[in-house]
Enzyme design. Structure first.
Site, mmCIF file in Angstrom:
data_model
loop_
_atom_site.group_PDB
_atom_site.id
_atom_site.type_symbol
_atom_site.label_atom_id
_atom_site.label_comp_id
_atom_site.label_asym_id
_atom_site.label_seq_id
_atom_site.Cartn_x
_atom_site.Cartn_y
_atom_site.Cartn_z
ATOM 1 N N ASP A 80 0.859 -1.189 0.000
ATOM 2 C CA ASP A 80 0.000 0.000 0.000
ATOM 3 C C ASP A 80 0.892 1.235 0.000
ATOM 4 O OD1 ASP A 80 -2.283 1.552 0.041
ATOM 5 O OD2 ASP A 80 -2.851 1.063 2.098
ATOM 6 N N LYS A 81 0.246 2.390 -0.133
ATOM 7 C CA LYS A 81 0.914 3.677 0.067
ATOM 8 C C LYS A 81 0.052 4.516 1.006
ATOM 9 C CE LYS A 81 -1.756 6.860 -1.937
ATOM 10 N NZ LYS A 81 -2.149 8.157 -1.421
ATOM 11 N N HIS A 82 0.670 5.505 1.605
ATOM 12 C CA HIS A 82 -0.078 6.424 2.465
ATOM 13 C C HIS A 82 0.421 7.836 2.206
ATOM 14 C CE1 HIS A 82 -2.425 7.770 5.946
ATOM 15 N NE2 HIS A 82 -1.404 8.556 6.215
ATOM 16 N N SER A 83 -0.508 8.786 2.111
ATOM 17 C CA SER A 83 -0.163 10.186 1.862
ATOM 18 C C SER A 83 -0.470 11.027 3.092
ATOM 19 C CB SER A 83 -0.951 10.727 0.667
ATOM 20 O OG SER A 83 -0.802 12.128 0.558
ATOM 21 N N THR A 120 -9.954 10.400 0.424
ATOM 22 C CA THR A 120 -10.278 9.406 -0.602
ATOM 23 C C THR A 120 -11.673 8.820 -0.401
ATOM 24 O OG1 THR A 120 -7.947 8.864 -0.894
ATOM 25 C CG2 THR A 120 -9.539 7.230 -1.648
ATOM 26 N N ARG A 168 -5.045 13.702 21.691
ATOM 27 C CA ARG A 168 -4.028 14.573 21.095
ATOM 28 C C ARG A 168 -4.655 15.772 20.404
ATOM 29 N NH1 ARG A 168 -1.477 10.987 16.926
ATOM 30 N NH2 ARG A 168 -0.298 12.863 16.402
ATOM 31 N N SER A 183 0.773 6.457 14.794
ATOM 32 C CA SER A 183 -0.629 6.519 14.373
ATOM 33 C C SER A 183 -0.794 5.998 12.956
ATOM 34 C CB SER A 183 -1.140 7.963 14.473
ATOM 35 O OG SER A 183 -2.476 8.055 14.034
ATOM 36 N N LYS A 187 -1.996 1.490 11.938
ATOM 37 C CA LYS A 187 -3.160 1.125 11.108
ATOM 38 C C LYS A 187 -2.720 0.346 9.869
ATOM 39 C CE LYS A 187 -4.850 5.430 10.969
ATOM 40 N NZ LYS A 187 -4.240 6.233 12.052
ATOM 41 N N LYS A 188 -1.585 0.721 9.291
ATOM 42 C CA LYS A 188 -1.097 0.007 8.114
ATOM 43 C C LYS A 188 -0.655 -1.411 8.479
ATOM 44 C CE LYS A 188 -1.843 3.228 5.135
ATOM 45 N NZ LYS A 188 -2.916 3.029 4.127
#
Length: 436
Positions: A80-83, A120, A168, A183, A187-188
């Site tokens: 996967d990717k995360h931005s 998204t 937070r 954080s 999740k990933k």
């Protein structure tokens, strides 16, 4: 050890053991900590920081606070990717099917809009019937058959992160690199990933505006992701202009489809997306040479395979079977479209990208409060790229609005966001750095 002793150790700048961190997060997940204790821990970490080893322990403890997905029968690398978020960032919509077409399995757990940036899930919910919360078996079956599924986070994935983040958010401790890292990565890891590429946005349309700070965050994500057993790298990418020539939920879906169908080629969005897919392929071991991986990702797009997989994913999650061919029929359209007209001649030198994102929110395309409804039809289109030569009276962009009043306000905001200069500025690179 008592929670207050763990807080005291971190307050005093001492190193916490993995067992101490795991015990504290376990108590948090089991609702055995007060709000004050959680807030004190977050502030201690914010002020004193954490070593990479501590952050790895925090990440793994948060991952293990809930369900960790497994992928039996999926005979592909799980990636996967995360931005970190931007404006006009429709990367995920193109990346997931392109990566699947190249042989990866992409169970992408995405989020909603945050601040001035788009989400998204909000974009996908502009597609009638699209289900962002399938059950686990349906999700696994779709990833096995299609190779990609973009969904939302369920309550049982890293629940400790959700509670810690809520504290937070109201205690001025969001901007902590160890807490941000844990954080994101918890999740990933809970999604069962084997590899991850981080897209760290930098510029006036991103949360990170300083290159040194972006490097620190990217390095932390890469070190901790790898330390937690997930092959991780990062790209720092430019967000000093919208990534697409549109901003807004349905408009971004339509633009992504125009790239998947090859009606639009060589756009800024395409170049960043393919760079991220190439990095994913190298991380996953599918390709060993970055340039070859880039060529493979471009072929998946040019051949139409990625477009077909996107259509199958949408239908598999409840959307129309003919969405790829008839997206204009299904996507909502705003009733009012107004031009943004240049009031002088010259070159588009720069743009306050964040202000464009805020203009979309002002139109109703984002949230002021978490429970706000979104108008998926509104937004901005036909945004001219930086460096464009313009004359007074030329159209810089178009505003898609629900009514004339909000549309006219957005026209003023968009016009104010652009700076027209006498000379053209140098072109910016899309990919600023690779962190491996």
């Amino acid at each position: 050890m008592l929670p207050q002793e763990i807080i005291r150790k971190k307050r005093d700048g001492l190193i916490l053991s993995a067992d101490e961190i795991a015990g504290f997060i376990r108590a948090l997940a089991e609702d055995r900590l007060s709000e004050g204790q959680i807030a004190a821990f977050a502030m201690a970490v914010y002020l004193r920081g954490m070593s990479d080893a501590e952050t790895v322990a925090l990440t793994l403890a948060m991952r293990d606070s809930g369900t960790v997905l497994t992928w039996p029968g999926v005979e592909r690398p799980i990636a996967d990717k995360h931005s970190t978020g931007g404006v006009g960032d429709g990367v995920s919509l193109i990346l997931a099917p392109v990566a699947a077409a190249c042989g990866l399995a992409v169970p992408m757990i995405s989020g909603r809009g945050l601040g001035h940036t788009g989400g998204t899930l909000d974009k996908l919910e502009s597609i009638p019937g699209y289900n962002i919360a399938p059950d686990a078996e349906h999700l696994r079956a779709l990833v096995r058959s299609v190779g990609a599924a973009i969904i939302g986070q369920t309550a049982d994935l890293a629940p400790a992160d959700k509670r810690l983040y809520a504290v937070r958010d109201v205690t001025a401790t969001v901007e902590s690199v160890p807490l941000i890292t844990a954080s994101i990565l918890s999740k990933k890891l809970a999604a069962g990933l084997e590899s991850l590429v981080m897209d760290v946005k930098l510029g006036n349309g991103a949360f990170m505006t300083d290159l040194a700070e972006a490097r620190v965050l990217a390095a932390s994500l890469v070190a901790v992701g790898n330390g937690a057993g997930m092959k991780t790298s990062a790209l720092i990418t430019d967000m000093n202009a919208p990534l697409s020539n549109v901003a807004g939920n349905a408009l971004e879906v339509a633009y992504a489809l125009s790239i998947l169908r090859r009606e639009v080629k060589d756009s800024r969005l395409e170049k960043v997306t393919l760079a991220l897919v190439a990095e994913m392929l190298v991380n996953a071991g599918v390709e060993h040479d970055y340039d070859q991986a880039l060529a493979r990702s471009r072929q998946a797009l040019d051949s139409g395979t990625a477009a077909d997989l996107f259509a199958r994913m949408v239908h598999g999650l409840g959307g129309p079977a003919d969405f790829l061919e008839r997206a204009g029929h299904y996507l909502p359209h705003a009733p009012v479209i107004l031009p943004v007209v240049a009031d002088e001649s010259g070159f588009l030198a720069d743009v306050a990208t964040r202000d464009l994102g805020l203009a979309v929110i002002g139109l109703g395309g984002g949230r002021l409060r978490p429970d706000d409804a979104i108008d998926h039809a509104v937004g901005l289109s036909d945004l001219l790229p930086l460096g464009s030569a313009v004359k007074a009276g030329d159209v810089l962009a178009r505003v898609h609005a629900r009514d004339a009043s909000s549309g006219e306000r957005a026209v003023r905001d968009v016009l104010a966001a652009y700076h027209i200069a006498a000379t053209a500025a140098d072109a910016r690179d899309h990919i600023l750095e690779h962190i491996r």
